[in-house]
Design an enzyme around this catalytic site. Structure first.
Site, PDB file in Angstrom:
ATOM      1  CG  HIS A   1      -9.400   3.028   3.903  1.00 10.60           C
ATOM      2  ND1 HIS A   1      -8.303   3.268   4.708  1.00 10.60           N
ATOM      3  CD2 HIS A   1      -9.132   3.639   2.709  1.00 10.60           C
ATOM      4  CE1 HIS A   1      -7.431   4.006   4.034  1.00 10.60           C
ATOM      5  NE2 HIS A   1      -7.900   4.231   2.825  1.00 10.60           N
TER       6      HIS A   1
ATOM      7  CG  ASP B   1      -5.724  -0.084  -1.291  1.00  3.88           C
ATOM      8  OD1 ASP B   1      -4.833   0.355  -2.054  1.00  3.88           O
ATOM      9  OD2 ASP B   1      -5.850   0.296  -0.117  1.00  3.88           O
TER      10      ASP B   1
ATOM     11  CG  ASP C   1      -3.979   2.549   4.989  1.00  2.04           C
ATOM     12  OD1 ASP C   1      -3.812   3.245   3.974  1.00  2.04           O
ATOM     13  OD2 ASP C   1      -4.578   2.974   5.999  1.00  2.04           O
TER      14      ASP C   1
ATOM     15  CD  GLU D   1      -1.527   2.153  -3.368  1.00  2.00           C
ATOM     16  OE1 GLU D   1      -1.229   0.943  -3.301  1.00  2.00           O
ATOM     17  OE2 GLU D   1      -2.477   2.664  -2.756  1.00  2.00           O
TER      18      GLU D   1
ATOM     19  CG  ASP E   1      -2.213   0.780   0.985  1.00  5.69           C
ATOM     20  OD1 ASP E   1      -2.346   1.390  -0.097  1.00  5.69           O
ATOM     21  OD2 ASP E   1      -3.085   0.773   1.859  1.00  5.69           O
ATOM     22  N   GLY E   2       0.270   2.358  -0.409  1.00  6.33           N
ATOM     23  CA  GLY E   2       0.954   3.645  -0.414  1.00  6.33           C
ATOM     24  C   GLY E   2       0.090   4.709   0.211  1.00  6.33           C
TER      25      GLY E   2
END
Length: 340
Positions: A121, A67, A131, A43, A8-9
């Site tokens: 989320h 995501d 995240d 990301e 994730d980023g």
């Protein structure tokens, strides 16, 4: 058997202080970032570092939970075409985040991997852990502190672009992509957390535009003359707002809606920004097709988009007014009317 990790980023401001992270478990994760970067850079860097950190395990396929549909599409759909065109997009313009993409392209050689899209989320344990660490890294850079880089992958040699990324430089429904390449490294293999690999194809209705890269590409604070690229960005952002995965993400929707956003519904009711966010939180969205009717520049920082939306519930004619402030486009006003 497959190594499972979430990547994730995060970017505070997008662009702004940025972070990235991949996560397998509490004893196996890594993070880094930059004082200034974009969410897409984070990301991509998370995916790149994950490949580099597991390069000593060439016989262990990677299953990457992500995501970001931009990243999944970039790696599994768009990159081969970009390479054939000399790393140019379909409009002939250079691909953005080029160096990261080239490094990812090189890191894929000899590796077996799958991507699985997960809703951000939404309580997915691995995604939330990645995240949190990406956001912590971005926050650390915002405070001008070194982020916690994490323990890394057991046996990995943290070097090259992975090391650069951590320094001062620049309940879930899933859809799965499978990619593999032939060839093997001579490094010794060592298993870690594993699950069976999955092979379902990524559905076409989740294809997304090169959205954040387009935002990077359009760096001028406003357009002084009609700018087709800027108008295309607005259309792409509108499409993002219609995407079920995005509509289920209140943080991303909140980023796209202007603080003073309002909507006039078909019944004549006025909806505030907060009411729309609450409604979307309870909505079960369906795939919606956007057919652009017209898009025009109103003034130096405003664009008007008119389009037809087509969904299983029917079609509607819609108008959206987008405003650009501090380098970001946000939806200021929207109105829709069902079409006979």
């Amino acid at each position: 058997m497959t190594i499972v990790a979430a990547a994730d980023g995060s970017a505070l401001g997008n662009p702004g202080p940025a972070g990235w992270a991949w996560y397998v478990d509490d004893d196996c994760w890594r993070a880094g970032g930059w004082p200034h970067g974009t969410n897409n850079m984070g990301e991509l860097m998370a995916v790149l570092d994950l490949f580099n950190s597991t390069a000593h395990l060439p016989d262990e396929p990677l299953h990457i939970l992500c995501d970001s549909q931009y990243v999944i599409n970039s790696v599994t759909k768009w990159m081969p075409g970009w390479k054939r065109k000399g790393w140019k997009k379909s409009d002939g313009k250079p691909v953005l985040n080029l160096e990261l993409l080239k490094e990812i392209d090189a890191a894929l050689v000899g590796r077996k991997y799958t991507f699985e899209w997960v809703k951000g989320h939404a309580g997915h344990a691995l995604n939330e852990a990645a995240d949190d660490r990406a956001r912590d890294a971005a926050t650390a850079h915002q405070a001008k502190k070194a982020p916690n880089a994490g323990p890394g992958f057991p046996g990995a040699l943290q070097a090259g672009s992975s090391q650069t990324g951590s320094a001062e430089s620049p309940a879930t429904t899933s859809s799965i992509v499978t990619q593999s390449e032939s060839g093997r490294s001579s490094a010794a293999a060592r298993p870690h957390s594993v699950v069976p690999a999955q092979t379902t194809l990524f559905p076409n209705d989740l294809e997304q535009p090169d959205l954040f890269s387009m935002l990077e590409d359009e760096a001028d604070p406003a357009f002084s003359a009609p700018n087709q690229d800027a108008l295309e960005i607005v259309a792409a952002l509108e499409r993002e707002l219609l995407d079920p995965g995005v509509r289920a993400d209140p943080l991303r929707v909140g980023e796209l809606l202007h603080p003073d956003f309002e909507e006039i519904g078909a019944s004549g009711r006025r909806w505030t920004r907060q009411e729309v966010l609450e409604m979307l939180n309870e909505e079960e969205s369906a795939t919606v097709e956007l057919q652009v009717l017209s898009i025009s520049q109103v003034d130096t920082s405003t664009a008007l988009l008119s389009y037809r939306s087509v969904s299983p519930a029917g079609s509607a004619l819609r108008s959206s007014l987008w405003q650009r402030e501090d380098g970001q486009w946000r939806l200021r006003f929207h109105q829709g009317t069902p079409e006979n």
